[in-house]
Design a protein around this motif. Sequence first.
Motif, short mmCIF file in Angstrom:
data_model
loop_
_atom_site.label_atom_id
_atom_site.label_comp_id
_atom_site.label_asym_id
_atom_site.label_seq_id
_atom_site.Cartn_x
_atom_site.Cartn_y
_atom_site.Cartn_z
N SER A 240 40.96 68.07 29.67
CA SER A 240 42.09 67.37 30.30
C SER A 240 42.31 66.01 29.65
O SER A 240 43.46 65.59 29.45
CB SER A 240 41.84 67.20 31.80
N LEU A 241 41.22 65.34 29.29
CA LEU A 241 41.33 64.06 28.59
C LEU A 241 41.98 64.25 27.22
O LEU A 241 42.86 63.47 26.82
CB LEU A 241 39.96 63.42 28.44
N ALA A 242 41.56 65.30 26.50
CA ALA A 242 42.16 65.58 25.20
C ALA A 242 43.65 65.87 25.34
O ALA A 242 44.47 65.37 24.55
CB ALA A 242 41.44 66.77 24.53
N THR B 39 45.58 64.79 27.69
CA THR B 39 46.23 63.54 28.06
C THR B 39 46.47 62.66 26.85
O THR B 39 47.53 62.01 26.73
CB THR B 39 45.39 62.80 29.10
N LEU B 40 45.50 62.61 25.93
CA LEU B 40 45.68 61.82 24.71
C LEU B 40 46.81 62.37 23.85
O LEU B 40 47.60 61.61 23.27
CB LEU B 40 44.37 61.80 23.92
N LEU B 41 46.89 63.70 23.75
CA LEU B 41 48.02 64.30 23.04
C LEU B 41 49.33 63.95 23.73
O LEU B 41 50.34 63.66 23.06
CB LEU B 41 47.84 65.82 22.98
N CYS C 77 49.95 61.28 25.38
CA CYS C 77 50.24 59.86 25.09
C CYS C 77 50.93 59.72 23.74
O CYS C 77 51.87 58.92 23.60
CB CYS C 77 48.94 59.06 25.11
N TYR C 78 50.48 60.49 22.74
CA TYR C 78 51.14 60.42 21.42
C TYR C 78 52.57 60.92 21.53
O TYR C 78 53.50 60.31 20.99
CB TYR C 78 50.36 61.26 20.41
N CYS D 46 50.99 68.65 18.02
CA CYS D 46 50.62 68.00 19.28
C CYS D 46 51.16 68.76 20.48
O CYS D 46 50.46 68.94 21.49
CB CYS D 46 51.13 66.56 19.29
N PHE E 186 48.74 70.51 23.09
CA PHE E 186 48.88 69.98 24.44
C PHE E 186 49.05 71.11 25.46
O PHE E 186 48.33 71.19 26.47
CB PHE E 186 50.07 69.02 24.49
#
Length: 437
Positions: free
Chosen positions: A335-337, A339-341, A343-344, A370, A374
């Motif tokens: 989920s963190l990964a 979320t980072l995608l 954000c980009y 991405c 995602f």
Amino acid sequence: MGLLIHSLVCLLGTGSWVAVNGIWVELPLMVPSVPEGWLLPSCLTIIIQLANVGPLAITLAHRFQPGRLGEVGIIYAILCLGLLACLLLAAFWRETSVVGGSPRSTALLSLLFFLALVDCTSSVTFLPYMRRLRPRYLTTYFIGEGLSGLLPGLMALGQGAGTFRCAQNASQGGNSTGPGQAQYEEGRFSVTAFFSFLGGMMALSLTAFVLLNHLPTAKRARAKKEPHCAGGNAGAAKGKGVAPDERPTSWASLSGSFRSGTYSCSQVAYIFGLLSWVNALTNGILPAIQSYSCLPYGNLAYHLSATLAALANPLACFLGMFLPNRSLVLMGLLSLAGTLLACYIMAMAVLSPCPLLRNGPLGAILIVVCWVLFIGILSYVKLMIGIILRDEGHSALVWCGAVVQLGSMVGALAMFPLVSIYNLFRSGDPCGTTCSD
């Protein structure tokens, strides 16, 4: 016989969101023919949120009248309603009436509400129904749910929805100046034919559901009834004369609605928090800015991101059939990964129409990758959460559908004023935009 049941379950899953997903991809061909114009997407967003009255009513009914509301009758009703609404759309989507002195697409907007009501309600009925079948069929259902977005997208791609030509701006001397403006072209087949296709998908889903309920083969694929003795919570409920799947489900005692008793209240909150967050991202926040994040890189990047991301959903669910993992830590990391995608992607949308790396192929490749990662990663997370909740009983699956809708609604409502009122994002022109470097 197992392949037949998998096929029927998959077809049932496609009926979950095929109608609303189909509306979204058909918007470029609908907008020029309706008086609302490009306000129609904003209207659709509001309509979908209003349609959450359906899952809200069913969740409250399960909460206060447990065991009284059966999914089978509701599913029959919503599938029939979806089929009827699609057929009526095919006939009347262009009809208008005067409201407040101006023409309005009253037939279209009314029917869109019923389609949204069908799809939103499916979240709190289809998943609990899947508990009647053996656990292995749940993954197949999620594959079908993913196809509910892919199949309309592929049909719209073949139709040519969103295809445009760049019309050059002519100066007074007759010479073209500037990059020109995108003018959307008519599709290879009509919007009416597309809505008929959606109606056919709903008919297939309804037929599959009928067969799942009446075929002898399907009856043999049903899950065996388990004794209500797993875990201390189940025993406590039995002692009070309440079935485990019917016990109250407030947040203070939500872990008590889990049959196994292996998850603490904090872990239950963590699971549902992840579920709400990933659905807010995938169903509410990021879809609102997909065009802003992709169109500056060109029309090809936009269509590839939409199509391949839709394909990533069922592929991630298919992968989950062979690589299941219920680790809560892994789900948090994934989920963190995701979320980072996100954000980009969000950053590129904010920078639109002049995002990073817009002048070369690398930027287009990155935004497409991405989007695919995602959707794929978070689809896997949703599948694993669904598998966990499937084993925890009927009440957990009802809450699963309700939280999915809640997260999606919060995400969509949070983005609506940013996109439609405050105009935080600016559209990129696929025909070319002059940006100062």
